[in-house]
Design a protein around this motif. Structure first.
Motif, PDB file in Angstrom:
ATOM      1  N   LEU A  14       0.958  -1.590   0.129  1.00  0.00           N
ATOM      2  CA  LEU A  14      -0.193   0.076  -0.644  1.00  0.00           C
ATOM      3  C   LEU A  14       0.713   1.202   0.538  1.00  0.00           C
ATOM      4  CD1 LEU A  14      -2.470  -1.284   2.091  1.00  0.00           C
ATOM      5  CD2 LEU A  14      -3.084  -1.180   0.179  1.00  0.00           C
ATOM      6  N   LEU A  15       1.924   0.940   0.856  1.00  0.00           N
ATOM      7  CA  LEU A  15       2.856   2.196   0.477  1.00  0.00           C
ATOM      8  C   LEU A  15       3.339   2.593  -0.789  1.00  0.00           C
ATOM      9  CD1 LEU A  15       4.413   4.835   2.185  1.00  0.00           C
ATOM     10  CD2 LEU A  15       6.309   2.634   2.824  1.00  0.00           C
ATOM     11  N   VAL A  16       4.229   1.527  -1.055  1.00  0.00           N
ATOM     12  CA  VAL A  16       4.979   1.850  -2.650  1.00  0.00           C
ATOM     13  C   VAL A  16       3.392   2.225  -3.556  1.00  0.00           C
ATOM     14  CG1 VAL A  16       5.391   0.376  -4.282  1.00  0.00           C
ATOM     15  CG2 VAL A  16       7.306   0.155  -2.216  1.00  0.00           C
ATOM     16  N   GLY A  17       2.905   2.017  -3.380  1.00  0.00           N
ATOM     17  CA  GLY A  17       1.561   1.814  -4.801  1.00  0.00           C
ATOM     18  C   GLY A  17       0.851   3.827  -4.087  1.00  0.00           C
ATOM     19  N   ASP A  18       0.837   3.829  -2.999  1.00  0.00           N
ATOM     20  CA  ASP A  18       0.722   5.382  -2.448  1.00  0.00           C
ATOM     21  C   ASP A  18       2.076   6.502  -2.874  1.00  0.00           C
ATOM     22  OD1 ASP A  18      -1.413   5.169  -1.497  1.00  0.00           O
ATOM     23  OD2 ASP A  18      -1.024   5.398   0.666  1.00  0.00           O
ATOM     24  N   VAL A  19       2.588   5.943  -2.928  1.00  0.00           N
ATOM     25  CA  VAL A  19       4.152   6.776  -3.142  1.00  0.00           C
ATOM     26  C   VAL A  19       4.273   6.887  -4.926  1.00  0.00           C
ATOM     27  CG1 VAL A  19       6.777   6.463  -3.315  1.00  0.00           C
ATOM     28  CG2 VAL A  19       5.549   6.172  -1.341  1.00  0.00           C
ATOM     29  N   LEU A  20       4.042   5.735  -5.531  1.00  0.00           N
ATOM     30  CA  LEU A  20       3.764   6.107  -7.117  1.00  0.00           C
ATOM     31  C   LEU A  20       2.415   6.463  -8.095  1.00  0.00           C
ATOM     32  CD1 LEU A  20       5.260   2.769  -7.754  1.00  0.00           C
ATOM     33  CD2 LEU A  20       6.134   4.535  -8.257  1.00  0.00           C
TER      34      LEU A  20
END
Length: 74
Positions: A14-20
């Protein structure tokens, strides 16, 4: 940026998804994984013993009772 040890894979996804800028897509992927795991779990009959083994180029990891491999909430 992430914990990177596998235990927090859902949070990391979820963190990587948000960052991207792909937070919604990451949430859909995670929801699909949870749904699939529940469906497959219901299809299991009896009381099986399961071993989780992960092979990488430099080692083999075996997940046991004390080191779970990322349980999906029931």
């Amino acid at each position: 940026m992430t914990a990177g040890n596998g235990v927090n894979w859902k949070r990391d996804l979820l963190l990587v998804g948000d960052v991207l800028g792909k937070g919604q897509a990451a949430r859909r992927v995670l929801a699909g994984i949870v749904t699939d795991a529940r469906t497959e779990g219901k299809a299991v009959q009896g009381d099986p013993t399961v071993s989780m083994v992960r092979f990488t180029p430099d080692r083999t990891r075996l997940s046991a009772v004390l080191r779970r491999s990322g349980a999906v909430p029931g």
